[in-house]
Design a protein around this motif. Structure first.
Motif, mmCIF file in Angstrom:
data_model
loop_
_atom_site.group_PDB
_atom_site.id
_atom_site.type_symbol
_atom_site.label_atom_id
_atom_site.label_comp_id
_atom_site.label_asym_id
_atom_site.label_seq_id
_atom_site.Cartn_x
_atom_site.Cartn_y
_atom_site.Cartn_z
ATOM 1 N N GLU A 55 0.902 -1.309 0.015
ATOM 2 C CA GLU A 55 0.010 0.005 -0.020
ATOM 3 C C GLU A 55 0.733 1.106 -0.010
ATOM 4 O O GLU A 55 0.542 2.239 -0.544
ATOM 5 C CB GLU A 55 -0.973 -0.039 1.356
ATOM 6 N N ARG A 56 2.052 1.289 0.740
ATOM 7 C CA ARG A 56 2.782 2.429 0.892
ATOM 8 C C ARG A 56 3.434 2.750 -0.486
ATOM 9 O O ARG A 56 3.861 4.060 -0.587
ATOM 10 C CB ARG A 56 3.854 2.282 1.963
ATOM 11 N N THR A 57 3.698 1.749 -1.195
ATOM 12 C CA THR A 57 4.400 1.856 -2.446
ATOM 13 C C THR A 57 3.455 2.171 -3.648
ATOM 14 O O THR A 57 3.809 2.217 -4.721
ATOM 15 C CB THR A 57 5.392 0.833 -2.800
ATOM 16 N N GLY A 58 2.175 2.219 -3.179
ATOM 17 C CA GLY A 58 1.184 2.299 -4.295
ATOM 18 C C GLY A 58 1.085 1.273 -5.361
ATOM 19 O O GLY A 58 0.569 1.084 -6.544
ATOM 20 N N SER A 59 1.341 0.064 -4.739
ATOM 21 C CA SER A 59 1.280 -1.254 -5.750
ATOM 22 C C SER A 59 0.395 -2.433 -5.076
ATOM 23 O O SER A 59 0.656 -3.431 -5.449
ATOM 24 C CB SER A 59 2.847 -1.752 -6.001
ATOM 25 N N ILE A 60 -0.759 -2.007 -3.932
ATOM 26 C CA ILE A 60 -1.490 -3.139 -3.607
ATOM 27 C C ILE A 60 -2.376 -3.797 -4.563
ATOM 28 O O ILE A 60 -2.483 -4.886 -4.499
ATOM 29 C CB ILE A 60 -2.265 -2.598 -2.371
ATOM 30 N N HIS A 61 -2.768 -2.926 -5.652
ATOM 31 C CA HIS A 61 -3.428 -3.535 -6.614
ATOM 32 C C HIS A 61 -2.917 -4.736 -7.574
ATOM 33 O O HIS A 61 -3.488 -5.333 -8.174
ATOM 34 C CB HIS A 61 -3.960 -2.332 -7.505
ATOM 35 N N LEU A 62 -1.475 -4.780 -7.520
ATOM 36 C CA LEU A 62 -0.721 -5.697 -7.945
ATOM 37 C C LEU A 62 -0.413 -6.947 -7.130
ATOM 38 O O LEU A 62 0.223 -7.896 -7.545
ATOM 39 C CB LEU A 62 0.819 -5.234 -8.111
ATOM 40 N N ALA A 63 -0.905 -7.059 -6.002
ATOM 41 C CA ALA A 63 -0.651 -8.070 -5.002
ATOM 42 C C ALA A 63 -0.639 -9.483 -5.649
ATOM 43 O O ALA A 63 -0.083 -10.327 -5.338
ATOM 44 C CB ALA A 63 -1.630 -7.973 -3.900
ATOM 45 N N ALA A 64 -1.751 -9.628 -6.410
ATOM 46 C CA ALA A 64 -2.011 -10.943 -6.969
ATOM 47 C C ALA A 64 -1.398 -11.200 -8.125
ATOM 48 O O ALA A 64 -1.464 -12.446 -8.636
ATOM 49 C CB ALA A 64 -3.566 -11.361 -7.089
ATOM 50 N N ARG A 65 -0.834 -10.322 -8.863
ATOM 51 C CA ARG A 65 -0.054 -10.325 -10.309
ATOM 52 C C ARG A 65 1.372 -11.057 -10.138
ATOM 53 O O ARG A 65 2.089 -10.890 -9.112
ATOM 54 C CB ARG A 65 -0.075 -9.045 -10.802
ATOM 55 N N ASN A 66 1.654 -11.823 -11.158
ATOM 56 C CA ASN A 66 3.077 -12.474 -11.207
ATOM 57 C C ASN A 66 3.839 -11.282 -11.474
ATOM 58 O O ASN A 66 3.636 -10.501 -12.335
ATOM 59 C CB ASN A 66 2.779 -13.644 -12.419
ATOM 60 N N VAL A 67 4.868 -11.519 -10.730
ATOM 61 C CA VAL A 67 6.137 -10.531 -11.012
ATOM 62 C C VAL A 67 6.645 -10.275 -12.318
ATOM 63 O O VAL A 67 7.021 -9.367 -12.741
ATOM 64 C CB VAL A 67 7.197 -10.722 -10.015
ATOM 65 N N ASN A 68 6.607 -11.577 -12.943
ATOM 66 C CA ASN A 68 7.158 -11.517 -14.299
ATOM 67 C C ASN A 68 6.270 -10.994 -15.367
ATOM 68 O O ASN A 68 6.793 -10.432 -16.345
ATOM 69 C CB ASN A 68 7.494 -13.053 -14.819
ATOM 70 N N GLU A 69 5.214 -10.352 -14.915
ATOM 71 C CA GLU A 69 4.175 -9.719 -15.950
ATOM 72 C C GLU A 69 4.285 -8.166 -15.628
ATOM 73 O O GLU A 69 3.556 -7.638 -16.246
ATOM 74 C CB GLU A 69 2.716 -10.183 -15.588
ATOM 75 N N LEU A 70 5.072 -7.673 -14.756
ATOM 76 C CA LEU A 70 5.072 -6.296 -14.377
ATOM 77 C C LEU A 70 6.135 -5.462 -15.116
ATOM 78 O O LEU A 70 7.059 -6.022 -15.790
ATOM 79 C CB LEU A 70 5.524 -6.073 -13.015
ATOM 80 N N SER A 71 5.546 -4.295 -15.405
ATOM 81 C CA SER A 71 6.616 -3.147 -16.112
ATOM 82 C C SER A 71 8.109 -2.863 -15.091
ATOM 83 O O SER A 71 7.845 -3.643 -13.902
ATOM 84 C CB SER A 71 6.094 -2.230 -16.451
ATOM 85 N N GLY A 72 8.816 -2.495 -15.808
ATOM 86 C CA GLY A 72 10.144 -2.296 -14.741
ATOM 87 C C GLY A 72 9.856 -1.427 -13.558
ATOM 88 O O GLY A 72 10.251 -1.508 -12.545
ATOM 89 N N GLY A 73 8.960 -0.254 -13.805
ATOM 90 C CA GLY A 73 8.683 0.521 -12.581
ATOM 91 C C GLY A 73 7.658 0.004 -11.502
ATOM 92 O O GLY A 73 7.818 0.225 -10.474
ATOM 93 N N GLU A 74 6.783 -0.910 -12.158
ATOM 94 C CA GLU A 74 6.011 -1.750 -11.345
ATOM 95 C C GLU A 74 6.769 -2.463 -10.253
ATOM 96 O O GLU A 74 6.684 -2.679 -9.124
ATOM 97 C CB GLU A 74 4.617 -2.340 -11.895
ATOM 98 N N ARG A 75 7.697 -3.214 -10.972
ATOM 99 C CA ARG A 75 8.353 -4.104 -10.208
ATOM 100 C C ARG A 75 9.404 -3.648 -9.330
ATOM 101 O O ARG A 75 9.745 -4.068 -8.276
ATOM 102 C CB ARG A 75 9.515 -4.808 -11.403
ATOM 103 N N GLN A 76 9.994 -2.504 -9.663
ATOM 104 C CA GLN A 76 10.668 -1.718 -8.546
ATOM 105 C C GLN A 76 9.987 -1.224 -7.490
ATOM 106 O O GLN A 76 10.359 -1.447 -6.403
ATOM 107 C CB GLN A 76 11.244 -0.237 -9.325
ATOM 108 N N ARG A 77 8.615 -0.833 -7.640
ATOM 109 C CA ARG A 77 7.830 -0.459 -6.242
ATOM 110 C C ARG A 77 7.645 -1.687 -5.555
ATOM 111 O O ARG A 77 7.641 -1.554 -4.355
ATOM 112 C CB ARG A 77 6.594 0.150 -7.143
ATOM 113 N N VAL A 78 7.328 -2.790 -6.138
ATOM 114 C CA VAL A 78 7.358 -3.967 -5.443
ATOM 115 C C VAL A 78 8.591 -4.501 -4.785
ATOM 116 O O VAL A 78 8.574 -4.917 -3.543
ATOM 117 C CB VAL A 78 6.775 -5.248 -6.418
ATOM 118 N N LEU A 79 9.685 -4.228 -5.239
ATOM 119 C CA LEU A 79 11.320 -4.382 -4.433
ATOM 120 C C LEU A 79 11.035 -3.606 -3.563
ATOM 121 O O LEU A 79 11.522 -3.984 -2.302
ATOM 122 C CB LEU A 79 12.028 -4.330 -5.601
#
Length: 70
Positions: free
Chosen positions: A38-62
């Motif tokens: 939530e703090r990184t604005g990526s809670i909506h990605l919680a159920a998505r596969n990391v391999n499906e993310l863009s570079g910026g989304e992946r950085q936020r999850v990391l």
């Protein structure tokens, strides 16, 4: 990433240092990981596969994984 982890699973990896030997994550660990997403604005990605993310989304999850370490 070689393995198809979800974003929530990747954030939970940040809790590894707080677990005992052979221990599994508990409800508190999951809540901390969700809050870090939530703090990184990526809670909506919680159920998505990391391999499906863009570079910026992946950085936020990391970053969320790092925040989950407290």
């Amino acid at each position: 990433m070689l393995y198809p982890f979800t974003c929530l699973e990747l954030a939970l990896m940040g809790r590894h240092a707080h677990l005992g030997p052979l221990a599994f994550e508990g409800p508190r660990d999951v809540e901390i990981a969700r809050k870090s997403l939530e703090r990184t604005g990526s809670i909506h990605l919680a159920a998505r596969n990391v391999n499906e993310l863009s570079g910026g989304e992946r950085q936020r999850v990391l970053i969320a994984r790092a925040l989950a370490q407290e």
